[in-house]
Scaffold this motif. Structure first.
Motif, PDB file in Angstrom:
ATOM      1  N   VAL A   1      -5.498   7.828  -1.622  1.00  0.00           N
ATOM      2  CA  VAL A   1      -6.284   6.616  -1.384  1.00  0.00           C
ATOM      3  C   VAL A   1      -5.918   5.542  -2.400  1.00  0.00           C
ATOM      4  O   VAL A   1      -5.665   4.386  -2.046  1.00  0.00           O
ATOM      5  CB  VAL A   1      -7.797   6.930  -1.450  1.00  0.00           C
ATOM      6  CG1 VAL A   1      -8.619   5.641  -1.465  1.00  0.00           C
ATOM      7  CG2 VAL A   1      -8.204   7.798  -0.262  1.00  0.00           C
TER       8      VAL A   1
ATOM      9  N   GLY B   1      -2.137   4.686  -1.763  1.00  0.00           N
ATOM     10  CA  GLY B   1      -1.943   4.161  -0.416  1.00  0.00           C
ATOM     11  C   GLY B   1      -2.474   2.750  -0.283  1.00  0.00           C
ATOM     12  O   GLY B   1      -1.845   1.901   0.351  1.00  0.00           O
TER      13      GLY B   1
ATOM     14  N   SER C   1      -0.576  13.123   1.857  1.00  0.00           N
ATOM     15  CA  SER C   1      -1.684  12.174   1.778  1.00  0.00           C
ATOM     16  C   SER C   1      -1.173  10.762   1.449  1.00  0.00           C
ATOM     17  O   SER C   1      -1.551   9.782   2.092  1.00  0.00           O
ATOM     18  CB  SER C   1      -2.675  12.674   0.723  1.00  0.00           C
ATOM     19  OG  SER C   1      -3.419  11.636   0.166  1.00  0.00           O
TER      20      SER C   1
ATOM     21  N   LEU D   1      -1.140   7.493   4.118  1.00  0.00           N
ATOM     22  CA  LEU D   1      -1.934   6.314   3.758  1.00  0.00           C
ATOM     23  C   LEU D   1      -1.049   5.137   3.338  1.00  0.00           C
ATOM     24  O   LEU D   1      -1.345   3.989   3.639  1.00  0.00           O
ATOM     25  CB  LEU D   1      -2.931   6.677   2.657  1.00  0.00           C
ATOM     26  CG  LEU D   1      -4.002   7.670   3.133  1.00  0.00           C
ATOM     27  CD1 LEU D   1      -4.763   8.280   1.970  1.00  0.00           C
ATOM     28  CD2 LEU D   1      -4.971   6.973   4.090  1.00  0.00           C
ATOM     29  N   TRP D   2       0.047   5.434   2.646  1.00  0.00           N
ATOM     30  CA  TRP D   2       0.989   4.390   2.214  1.00  0.00           C
ATOM     31  C   TRP D   2       1.600   3.700   3.426  1.00  0.00           C
ATOM     32  O   TRP D   2       1.730   2.478   3.458  1.00  0.00           O
ATOM     33  CB  TRP D   2       2.059   5.032   1.338  1.00  0.00           C
ATOM     34  CG  TRP D   2       3.159   4.125   0.872  1.00  0.00           C
ATOM     35  CD1 TRP D   2       4.430   4.080   1.353  1.00  0.00           C
ATOM     36  CD2 TRP D   2       3.106   3.150  -0.189  1.00  0.00           C
ATOM     37  NE1 TRP D   2       5.160   3.148   0.670  1.00  0.00           N
ATOM     38  CE2 TRP D   2       4.385   2.563  -0.276  1.00  0.00           C
ATOM     39  CE3 TRP D   2       2.102   2.741  -1.053  1.00  0.00           C
ATOM     40  CZ2 TRP D   2       4.678   1.574  -1.211  1.00  0.00           C
ATOM     41  CZ3 TRP D   2       2.392   1.744  -1.979  1.00  0.00           C
ATOM     42  CH2 TRP D   2       3.662   1.175  -2.051  1.00  0.00           C
TER      43      TRP D   2
ATOM     44  N   ALA E   1      -1.094   1.663   5.316  1.00  0.00           N
ATOM     45  CA  ALA E   1      -1.414   0.452   4.561  1.00  0.00           C
ATOM     46  C   ALA E   1      -0.261  -0.543   4.621  1.00  0.00           C
ATOM     47  O   ALA E   1      -0.483  -1.753   4.692  1.00  0.00           O
ATOM     48  CB  ALA E   1      -1.741   0.812   3.111  1.00  0.00           C
TER      49      ALA E   1
END
Lengths: 235, 105
Positions: A21, A24, A137, A141-142, A145
């Motif tokens: 999180v 990302g 993860s 998320l990266w 985003a």
């Protein structure tokens, strides 16, 4: 990985998600910066999906934004990517993966997955879970985003206003924190940080961090003769 | 070659290069780490690189050092880490402090 107790497994996964999180979220700024540098949305997303090493990605679009050639940008990105090879030297022995697993692991071999894996170096199952879960993860998320940032461009606002740039520094500090044990590690950490800062005004983006390799080699060479190799110890 | 094609070539070429570097590192035989100097260095490498990344992330600017809200945020992060705070608290705390400091101008 089934050797892990459920609560330990949950703790590792929670840490992996936390890193994902924090890191990302910064992908939004990469997407926006990349499009602003003149890359298409597709090229921007290709970088996050295929190159998948943030500093190299920022370096490539940074060189383009500063008017450098695509080849200069590519060279800088690959130069900066050499630090992942050094992470790999450490992680290869810790993870002990071969063949297709190693080939897959290589793709998510980045700062964050290395740091979380090393934070659990005392147990191979925990190290594998921490490395893989953090890698996936951050990858998911990266990339999500990056797409959001590329599509929205600067309309999303400055990620600095939300303190996201400070969050990245804090995340790296939290990751290196458990590894800095003992005077030698502390000296190497301080020396690498000082050298990097001294080089920031004088060298192209990427070089200050790469120079830290020299400090680590020096730290390895200068250790007292006759001392046992600190293999596996969190020094 | 068009400018778009050259950029694609740079994007894909650098991506392949970065992947091969990752794979090369992972493929170095473990026996190489048996040497004490190599073992010590391999353990110190992430410490050195991550510390340099912290420094550059917090004080780096466009070709110059810049002191701004990131520095007090890092101080708060260090304090929280010293107090044994969990990872997310450290990261969110640092971001929140930087955001508030910038809001206050």
């Amino acid at each position: 990985m089934d050797a892990l107790a459920p609560d330990q497994r949950r703790a590792v996964l929670r840490q992996a998600l936390g890193v994902g999180v924090a890191t990302g979220a910064y992908g939004v700024s990469f997407g926006a910066v990349s499009v602003a540098a003149g890359l298409s949305v597709a090229q921007t997303c290709a970088l996050s999906l295929l190159m998948f090493t943030g500093a190299s990605q920022f370096a490539l679009v940074g060189v383009l934004a500063a008017g450098g050639s695509p080849f200069a940008g590519a060279a800088t990105a690959v130069l900066l990517g050499t630090r992942n090879a050094f992470y790999g030297v450490r992680m290869g022995a810790l993870l002990g993966w071969r063949g297709a697993r190693r080939a897959a692991a290589a793709h998510v071999l980045i700062d964050e997955s290395t740091a979380v894996g090393l934070a659990h170096a005392s147990s191979r199952p925990a190290a594998r879970l921490g490395f893989a879960a953090t890698g996936v993860s951050v990858l998911v998320l990266w990339n999500a985003a990056t797409l959001a940032g590329a599509l929205a461009g600067s309309a999303l606002g400055d990620p600095r206003r939300l303190g996201l740039d400070a969050a990245v520094g804090a995340a790296f500090l939290a990751l290196v924190w458990p590894q800095v044990r003992g005077r030698r590690a502390l000296a190497v950490a301080a020396g690498a940080a000082a050298l990097a800062l001294a080089l920031v005004p004088a060298t192209p983006a990427g070089v200050p961090v790469l120079a830290a390799v020299g400090v680590a080699v020096l730290g390895g060479l200068l250790a007292p003769r006759g001392a046992a190799a600190p293999r596996g110890a969190a020094t | 070659m068009s400018a778009v094609a050259v950029t694609w070539l740079a994007v894909l070429g650098a991506s392949v290069g970065c992947y091969l570097l990752k794979l090369l590192g992972l493929s170095v035989p473990a026996s190489l780490l048996a040497h004490p100097v190599v073992a010590r260095t391999a353990l110190l490498l992430p410490v050195a690189l991550l510390s340099a990344l912290v420094a550059v992330q917090v004080l780096g600017g466009a070709g110059a050092l810049v002191v701004d809200a990131r520095l007090p945020a890092l101080g708060l992060a260090a304090l929280l880490l010293w107090r044994g705070a969990p990872f997310l608290v450290v990261v969110v705390g640092a971001a929140a402090l930087a955001a508030v400091l910038r809001l206050l101008g």
